[in-house]
Design a protein around this motif. Structure first.
Motif, mmCIF file in Angstrom:
data_model
loop_
_atom_site.group_PDB
_atom_site.id
_atom_site.type_symbol
_atom_site.label_atom_id
_atom_site.label_comp_id
_atom_site.label_asym_id
_atom_site.label_seq_id
_atom_site.Cartn_x
_atom_site.Cartn_y
_atom_site.Cartn_z
ATOM 1 N N ILE A 82 -37.139 -2.655 12.051
ATOM 2 C CA ILE A 82 -35.797 -3.153 12.333
ATOM 3 C C ILE A 82 -35.866 -4.663 12.520
ATOM 4 C CG2 ILE A 82 -33.854 -3.117 13.940
ATOM 5 C CD1 ILE A 82 -34.513 -0.218 14.560
ATOM 6 N N VAL A 83 -34.946 -5.361 11.866
ATOM 7 C CA VAL A 83 -34.825 -6.811 12.005
ATOM 8 C C VAL A 83 -33.367 -7.149 12.285
ATOM 9 C CG1 VAL A 83 -36.756 -7.239 10.439
ATOM 10 C CG2 VAL A 83 -34.429 -7.183 9.523
ATOM 11 N N ASP A 84 -33.121 -8.347 12.775
ATOM 12 C CA ASP A 84 -31.762 -8.846 12.943
ATOM 13 C C ASP A 84 -31.472 -9.738 11.747
ATOM 14 O OD1 ASP A 84 -29.390 -8.837 14.397
ATOM 15 O OD2 ASP A 84 -29.843 -10.775 15.310
ATOM 16 N N PHE A 85 -30.659 -9.250 10.834
ATOM 17 C CA PHE A 85 -30.453 -9.900 9.538
ATOM 18 C C PHE A 85 -29.060 -10.501 9.443
ATOM 19 C CE2 PHE A 85 -29.074 -9.660 5.075
ATOM 20 C CZ PHE A 85 -30.038 -10.463 4.489
ATOM 21 N N HIS A 89 -27.331 -15.785 5.382
ATOM 22 C CA HIS A 89 -28.573 -16.541 5.208
ATOM 23 C C HIS A 89 -29.672 -15.570 4.772
ATOM 24 C CE1 HIS A 89 -26.116 -18.949 8.040
ATOM 25 N NE2 HIS A 89 -26.619 -19.966 7.360
ATOM 26 N N PRO A 90 -29.618 -15.124 3.517
ATOM 27 C CA PRO A 90 -30.493 -14.031 3.090
ATOM 28 C C PRO A 90 -31.916 -14.437 2.723
ATOM 29 C CG PRO A 90 -29.063 -14.676 1.286
ATOM 30 C CD PRO A 90 -28.637 -15.489 2.476
ATOM 31 N N ASN A 91 -32.187 -15.714 2.500
ATOM 32 C CA ASN A 91 -33.484 -16.102 1.955
ATOM 33 C C ASN A 91 -34.628 -15.840 2.938
ATOM 34 O OD1 ASN A 91 -32.414 -16.926 -0.475
ATOM 35 N ND2 ASN A 91 -32.216 -19.061 0.137
ATOM 36 N N HIS A 92 -35.655 -15.206 2.429
ATOM 37 C CA HIS A 92 -36.882 -14.962 3.191
ATOM 38 C C HIS A 92 -37.926 -14.451 2.208
ATOM 39 C CE1 HIS A 92 -34.730 -11.032 3.225
ATOM 40 N NE2 HIS A 92 -35.948 -10.557 2.959
ATOM 41 N N SER A 93 -39.160 -14.390 2.648
ATOM 42 C CA SER A 93 -40.221 -13.766 1.853
ATOM 43 C C SER A 93 -40.563 -12.414 2.460
ATOM 44 C CB SER A 93 -41.470 -14.659 1.832
ATOM 45 O OG SER A 93 -42.075 -14.697 3.118
ATOM 46 N N TRP A 94 -41.190 -11.569 1.632
ATOM 47 C CA TRP A 94 -41.640 -10.264 2.143
ATOM 48 C C TRP A 94 -42.615 -10.463 3.294
ATOM 49 C CZ3 TRP A 94 -46.433 -8.037 2.737
ATOM 50 C CH2 TRP A 94 -46.448 -6.673 3.046
ATOM 51 N N GLU A 95 -43.507 -11.417 3.154
ATOM 52 C CA GLU A 95 -44.542 -11.623 4.164
ATOM 53 C C GLU A 95 -43.946 -11.977 5.513
ATOM 54 O OE1 GLU A 95 -48.386 -14.577 4.938
ATOM 55 O OE2 GLU A 95 -47.650 -14.239 2.901
ATOM 56 N N GLU A 96 -42.956 -12.869 5.534
ATOM 57 C CA GLU A 96 -42.428 -13.307 6.824
ATOM 58 C C GLU A 96 -41.542 -12.249 7.470
ATOM 59 O OE1 GLU A 96 -40.450 -16.958 5.990
ATOM 60 O OE2 GLU A 96 -38.713 -16.030 5.015
ATOM 61 N N ILE A 97 -40.772 -11.497 6.688
ATOM 62 C CA ILE A 97 -39.850 -10.544 7.305
ATOM 63 C C ILE A 97 -40.541 -9.253 7.734
ATOM 64 C CG2 ILE A 97 -39.017 -9.255 5.284
ATOM 65 C CD1 ILE A 97 -36.139 -9.776 6.519
ATOM 66 N N THR A 98 -41.696 -8.954 7.132
ATOM 67 C CA THR A 98 -42.432 -7.742 7.516
ATOM 68 C C THR A 98 -43.675 -8.055 8.342
ATOM 69 O OG1 THR A 98 -43.917 -7.675 5.592
ATOM 70 C CG2 THR A 98 -41.715 -6.688 5.323
ATOM 71 N N ASP A 99 -43.888 -9.343 8.676
ATOM 72 C CA ASP A 99 -45.117 -9.757 9.359
ATOM 73 C C ASP A 99 -46.335 -9.327 8.544
ATOM 74 O OD1 ASP A 99 -46.863 -10.731 11.378
ATOM 75 O OD2 ASP A 99 -46.865 -8.785 12.408
ATOM 76 N N TYR A 114 -35.290 -2.528 7.593
ATOM 77 C CA TYR A 114 -35.847 -3.224 6.431
ATOM 78 C C TYR A 114 -37.034 -2.441 5.879
ATOM 79 C CZ TYR A 114 -36.787 -7.223 3.437
ATOM 80 O OH TYR A 114 -36.949 -8.033 2.349
ATOM 81 N N ILE A 115 -37.020 -2.190 4.573
ATOM 82 C CA ILE A 115 -38.086 -1.411 3.946
ATOM 83 C C ILE A 115 -39.304 -2.307 3.690
ATOM 84 C CG2 ILE A 115 -38.771 -0.098 1.901
ATOM 85 C CD1 ILE A 115 -36.858 1.357 3.789
ATOM 86 N N VAL A 116 -40.432 -1.875 4.211
ATOM 87 C CA VAL A 116 -41.694 -2.595 4.041
ATOM 88 C C VAL A 116 -42.396 -2.159 2.768
ATOM 89 C CG1 VAL A 116 -43.938 -3.099 5.103
ATOM 90 C CG2 VAL A 116 -41.921 -2.768 6.557
ATOM 91 N N ASP A 117 -42.419 -0.851 2.519
ATOM 92 C CA ASP A 117 -43.201 -0.326 1.390
ATOM 93 C C ASP A 117 -42.752 1.089 1.071
ATOM 94 O OD1 ASP A 117 -45.864 -0.286 -0.311
ATOM 95 O OD2 ASP A 117 -45.895 1.549 0.876
#
Length: 222
Positions: A82-85, A89-99, A114-117
């Motif tokens: 779960i993230v606060d989206f 402001h949608p821009n992000h990378s997979w790495e940063e939003i999923t740690d 948010y789906i990780v995989d």
């Protein structure tokens, strides 16, 4: 909240029992094995799930750690956090939003699952298991009262068309049914809709590093 659902899928004309459930520590070795089947060499093995990541999934957000058994055999998994989206402001990378898959940034007070995989063993892909797991995660979104399910989809077919069209034009042809893409078309079939195209979403030569944010809105939160 524990998730468990038993039902049947059809392999040709034969009903096959399946179970969607939360994965646990007992599944870790099999889950890593599934990753190795889904992402074989030359994909680097260090990017498969590791046990620290899987432990975080089951401890930080067990509701978002789902797997599917087919006739008793572990066949695939779907992982989220779960993230606060903010859709503005949608821009992000997979790495940063999923740690980077460790989900230590999981926020129980957030608004978006948010789906990780998602991974399904190749031999089971004809059974539609990915779509079934996605539908199960929609149920988690509703149960938790979240605004949406979201995740970035690769566009592995885009590199073949990049010389003649932009990423946005490629996406529009997928939506119009003029082209098919193994990831984005699958997500459309799952009920997801495009929200935005993100540059440098994931290091991926086939997609030229683009990702498409694909959303499913909670129908009870409109």
């Amino acid at each position: 909240m524990t998730y468990k659902s038993d039902f049947y899928v059809f392999d040709a004309e034969k009903p096959v029992p399946v179970t969607i459930r939360n994965y646990t520590k007992a599944d870790f070795d099999e889950l890593i094995g599934i990753q190795s089947e889904c992402f074989p060499p030359p994909f680097p093995s260090e990017l498969w799930w590791n046990k620290e990541q899987l432990t975080n999934h089951t401890e930080l957000f067990p509701e978002g750690a789902l797997c599917i058994d087919v006739d008793g055999e572990l066949a695939g998994s779907l992982t989220g956090l779960i993230v606060d989206f903010d859709p503005l402001h949608p821009n992000h990378s997979w790495e940063e939003i999923t740690d980077n898959g460790y989900i230590r940034n999981h926020n129980p007070e957030g608004n978006t699952l948010y789906i990780v995989d998602i991974s399904v063993r190749p031999k089971f892909r004809k059974l539609g298991l990915g779509k079934l797991m996605m539908q199960a995660m929609y149920q988690v979104v509703i149960q938790l009262g979240l605004d949406r399910l979201l995740g970035g989809g690769r566009m592995p077919g885009y590199h073949k068309a990049a010389e003649v069209m932009s990423a946005e034009e490629y996406l529009q042809k997928l939506i119009a049914g003029e082209k098919k893409d193994p990831v984005i078309t699958f997500l459309l079939r799952c009920g997801r809709t495009p929200m935005a195209i993100v540059e440098n979403y994931l290091e991926d030569k086939e997609s030229l590093n683009y990702g498409v944010l694909m959303e499913w809105k909670n129908p009870f939160k409109q």
